[in-house]
Structures are given as structure tokens and as C-alpha cells.
Write a protein that holds these residues in place. Structure first.
Motif, PDB file in Angstrom:
ATOM      1  N   GLY A  13      36.350  48.428  49.576  1.00 62.85           N
ATOM      2  CA  GLY A  13      35.620  47.252  50.046  1.00 62.85           C
ATOM      3  C   GLY A  13      34.312  47.065  49.298  1.00 62.85           C
ATOM      4  N   SER A  14      33.566  48.149  49.134  1.00 68.04           N
ATOM      5  CA  SER A  14      32.283  48.072  48.430  1.00 68.04           C
ATOM      6  C   SER A  14      32.479  47.705  46.966  1.00 68.04           C
ATOM      7  CB  SER A  14      31.551  49.421  48.531  1.00 68.04           C
ATOM      8  OG  SER A  14      31.260  49.729  49.874  1.00 68.04           O
ATOM      9  N   ARG A  15      33.516  48.286  46.360  1.00 63.87           N
ATOM     10  CA  ARG A  15      33.741  48.015  44.942  1.00 63.87           C
ATOM     11  C   ARG A  15      34.174  46.567  44.719  1.00 63.87           C
ATOM     12  NH1 ARG A  15      36.366  52.202  40.623  1.00 63.87           N
ATOM     13  NH2 ARG A  15      35.632  51.104  38.746  1.00 63.87           N
ATOM     14  N   LEU A  16      35.049  46.074  45.582  1.00 62.88           N
ATOM     15  CA  LEU A  16      35.484  44.675  45.462  1.00 62.88           C
ATOM     16  C   LEU A  16      34.327  43.720  45.721  1.00 62.88           C
ATOM     17  CD1 LEU A  16      38.992  44.751  47.178  1.00 62.88           C
ATOM     18  CD2 LEU A  16      38.500  44.407  44.749  1.00 62.88           C
ATOM     19  N   ARG A  17      33.453  44.083  46.681  1.00 62.44           N
ATOM     20  CA  ARG A  17      32.299  43.233  46.955  1.00 62.44           C
ATOM     21  C   ARG A  17      31.395  43.150  45.733  1.00 62.44           C
ATOM     22  NH1 ARG A  17      30.283  45.797  50.841  1.00 62.44           N
ATOM     23  NH2 ARG A  17      28.515  46.762  49.785  1.00 62.44           N
ATOM     24  N   MET A  18      31.165  44.269  45.064  1.00 64.38           N
ATOM     25  CA  MET A  18      30.329  44.257  43.863  1.00 64.38           C
ATOM     26  C   MET A  18      30.957  43.409  42.768  1.00 64.38           C
ATOM     27  SD  MET A  18      28.944  48.198  43.589  1.00 64.38           S
ATOM     28  CE  MET A  18      28.166  47.862  42.013  1.00 64.38           C
ATOM     29  N   THR A  22      29.432  39.910  41.234  1.00 63.90           N
ATOM     30  CA  THR A  22      29.236  39.712  39.795  1.00 63.90           C
ATOM     31  C   THR A  22      29.888  38.413  39.336  1.00 63.90           C
ATOM     32  OG1 THR A  22      29.160  42.104  39.374  1.00 63.90           O
ATOM     33  CG2 THR A  22      29.698  40.679  37.502  1.00 63.90           C
ATOM     34  N   ILE A  23      31.127  38.187  39.777  1.00 68.04           N
ATOM     35  CA  ILE A  23      31.845  36.973  39.380  1.00 68.04           C
ATOM     36  C   ILE A  23      31.190  35.736  39.972  1.00 68.04           C
ATOM     37  CG2 ILE A  23      34.043  35.740  39.609  1.00 68.04           C
ATOM     38  CD1 ILE A  23      35.432  38.473  39.459  1.00 68.04           C
ATOM     39  N   MET A  24      30.741  35.806  41.232  1.00 69.67           N
ATOM     40  CA  MET A  24      30.118  34.646  41.881  1.00 69.67           C
ATOM     41  C   MET A  24      28.785  34.290  41.227  1.00 69.67           C
ATOM     42  SD  MET A  24      32.191  33.503  44.156  1.00 69.67           S
ATOM     43  CE  MET A  24      31.394  32.624  45.493  1.00 69.67           C
ATOM     44  N   GLU A  25      28.048  35.313  40.799  1.00 68.81           N
ATOM     45  CA  GLU A  25      26.787  35.042  40.087  1.00 68.81           C
ATOM     46  C   GLU A  25      27.071  34.309  38.779  1.00 68.81           C
ATOM     47  OE1 GLU A  25      24.889  38.784  39.589  1.00 68.81           O
ATOM     48  OE2 GLU A  25      24.396  39.016  41.727  1.00 68.81           O
ATOM     49  N   ASP A  26      28.095  34.766  38.052  1.00 67.24           N
ATOM     50  CA  ASP A  26      28.465  34.081  36.811  1.00 67.24           C
ATOM     51  C   ASP A  26      28.991  32.680  37.099  1.00 67.24           C
ATOM     52  OD1 ASP A  26      27.680  36.069  35.144  1.00 67.24           O
ATOM     53  OD2 ASP A  26      29.685  36.835  34.691  1.00 67.24           O
ATOM     54  N   ALA A  27      29.731  32.523  38.205  1.00 66.69           N
ATOM     55  CA  ALA A  27      30.277  31.210  38.562  1.00 66.69           C
ATOM     56  C   ALA A  27      29.157  30.206  38.788  1.00 66.69           C
ATOM     57  CB  ALA A  27      31.151  31.325  39.809  1.00 66.69           C
TER      58      ALA A  27
END
Length: 317
Positions: A13-18, A22-27
Motif C-alpha cells: 500500500g505504501s509503495r503504490l501510494r508513493m 509521483t505519477i500524479m505530480e507529473d500529471a
């Protein structure tokens, strides 16, 4: 990533959240790059509205798999940004329809180019990767839909807890526990009756000396569950499974299942044709347990208990 190497898959869960962060920040930066200024969380709602048809919040939520409150909040934010507007449904004045405004529609042309470039970038990453993340996500979504992570872990937890349980034969030292556990259980749902006191006050004379048996479930050597196999004086039924009680503090450890199995195996070893029981339909978890053990509803017959409104039996031959 040393932390995740230490924790292993338990920290998924923690790894997927990170990764998601990361992807949402780039989005967000990509939306700015192409001038759309959409917030990433708006994208699913915006995308379904680009089809041109005005839709209700309920329809949007269903299509994108979000909750109604979540979509309602996003619509509110998009309205403030001037991207969507709401109007009454002409066919049903009780419903509001959402559609893109002129400003919202203007973004779409640039967005289509953005989607092409983002898609190509994702394909490039996939080509460099050993595993196809997109397919893996689809597989995980399907598998978790079939059985959730919590249900899978719960099953393992129950097995671990069940391994700590020992089913033992009744001894005089367990007489107090036999009565206390049953009194606690019966009083929680119903009221103690004369037939209860008859067997609980004198289990040796009423049950054991008449050819019956009592099993006790021990958890960390503490009696937390009991169940009796009572010899019946009945032409149709040989034994009755009765007086099953499990302490509330020991719920969820499969104790009822283990006791039930012990009772059935004992009856089978005694050459019994069947096992009978009486219960009450308000006890849905108990009825479910009996059904899993193989018991089926049978025709009503006289019962010494007022609370008994369902009778079940298990054929052993």
C-alpha cells in the motif's frame, strides 16, 4: 528503496501510494505544460463529459467507478473553474445534468494531443520494463474483485488463530466454564430456561452418563468454547448437537467450526445415523455455521426450548 526491501510485500500500500503520488505530480505538470490546467483528479470526470452528452452525477460516478460524494465534490471544483455547468433535466425536473461549458470544451482539442503524447510516453516506459504494469494492474483488479486483500488476510489470520485452539474432552474442572459460557451466550440473546439449567447444572448426569459427550475449546489453555453431543431417545434421531457456546473475546477464531467438526466426528465414530440440533433464525452466523457443517432444515418437532424456531439435522450415512 531499502525500506521496502526490508518490509517486503506487506508494504504494498505504501509503495503504490508513493508511485501514485509521483505519477500524479507529473500529471499536474503535464496538464500545465499543455495549457489545460486540469487537476489530475478531475480528469476522469472531464473525460466522460467530452463525449458531449450531459450526464447526472450518479451516471458519472457509476461510469468512472467513484463514489457519488467524490464526484459531487469534483463537479463543484470544476464549476468554480468555469469548466462545467449544471442544468435541470427537461424530462425529469428533479435531476440535475452536468455538461462542459464553452471554456471546458476548448480544452478538449489540446487534451487530445496531450493524451497521444502521454500514451506514447507510457508505451516507451513499458517497452523498457520487464513487466507490463498496465496488464498487471488489470489482473490485480480482477483478482481483488474476486477476493479482496482483507478477506485473504483474514482467512490466514483465522487459520493462525485456529492453530492455537485445542479441542479437548470434558473434565470436571471445566464444569464451571461449561455453564458460564452457555449462560453468557443464552442471556445475551434470550433467557435461561428450565431445560438449560437441567443440563448445565449437572452435565455429568444429564449428558455424559446417558452416553453423551462434551468438548471444550482451549485457547492459550483457557476454556473459551464448549459443545455437547447428547444421546437422544428418539426413533428418528440418534444424537443432538447442543450447548455450543463461544466466548465473545474468542470470536473469529473458527472455534465454532472446530467444535462442530469434533462433535460430528465423535457421532460418526459412535456409529450414529445422524445428528440433530435446534436453534433460532435470529442467530444468522450460527445458522450459517450449521449449514457449512452440512446440516439442513428439517420438519418442526416438539422442543423443550421456547427459543427454538428452527430444527436442522445432518445425515451421517
Amino acid at each position: 528503496m531499502d525500506f521496502f526491501n526490508k518490509t517486503g510485500k506487506a508494504a504494498i500500500g505504501s509503495r503504490l501510494r508513493m508511485l501514485t503520488e509521483t505519477i500524479m505530480e507529473d500529471a499536474a505538470r503535464i496538464h500545465q505544460l499543455y495549457g489545460s490546467n486540469l487537476q489530475p483528479k478531475w480528469f476522469p470526470v472531464y473525460y466522460v463529459l467530452t463525449e458531449g452528452e450531459a450526464k447526472t452525477i450518479t451516471a458519472i460516478a457509476k461510469e468512472i467507478g467513484h463514489s457519488h460524494p467524490s464526484v459531487s465534490k469534483i463537479i463543484g471544483e470544476m464549476k468554480k473553474a468555469g469548466l462545467v455547468a449544471e442544468k435541470k433535466d427537461k424530462a425529469d425536473g428533479r435531476r440535475n445534468l452536468v455538461q462542459l461549458t464553452k471554456k471546458g470544451l476548448e480544452i478538449n482539442e489540446t487534451l487530445q494531443l496531450q493524451l497521444i503524447d502521454v500514451g506514447n510516453a507510457i508505451e516507451a516506459i513499458s517497452a523498457q520494463a520487464t513487466n507490463d504494469l498496465w496488464k498487471a494492474i488489470a489482473e490485480w483488479e480482477y483478482l481483488l474483485e474476486q477476493q479482496s486483500l482483507i478477506s485473504r488476510v483474514t482467512a490466514l489470520w483465522k487459520k493462525r488463530e485456529a492453530d492455537k485452539v485445542k479441542i479437548v474432552d470434558y473434565q470436571p474442572a471445566y464444569k464451571t466454564a461449561f455453564k458460564a459460557l452457555n449462560e453468557e451466550w443464552i442471556s445475551r440473546w434470550f433467557k435461561m430456561e428450565a431445560a438449560d439449567y437441567q443440563s448445565l447444572d449437572n452435565p455429568e448426569g444429564y449428558i455424559l452418563k446417558k452416553g453423551g459427550h462434551i468438548f471444550v475449546a482451549l485457547y492459550n489453555d483457557e476454556p473459551v468454547g464448549v459443545c455437547a453431543l447428547i444421546k437422544m431417545d428418539d426413533p428418528d434421531y440418534d444424537y443432538e448437537m447442543a450447548k455450543m457456546a463461544v466466548s465473545p473475546k474468542a470470536q473469529g477464531k473458527s472455534i465454532g467450526w472446530l467444535l462442530g467438526q469434533a462433535i460430528i466426528e465423535k457421532a460418526r465414530s459412535l456409529g450414529a445415523r445422524n445428528v440433530f440440533l435446534g436453534s433460532n433464525t435470529v442467530l444468522k452466523p450460527a445458522i450459517s455455521l450449521y449449514e457449512k457443517l452440512g446440516f439442513k432444515k428439517v420438519a418442526d418437532r416438539p422442543s423443550p426450548y421456547e427459543r427454538a424456531n428452527i430444527q436442522m439435522a445432518l445425515d451421517l450415512v
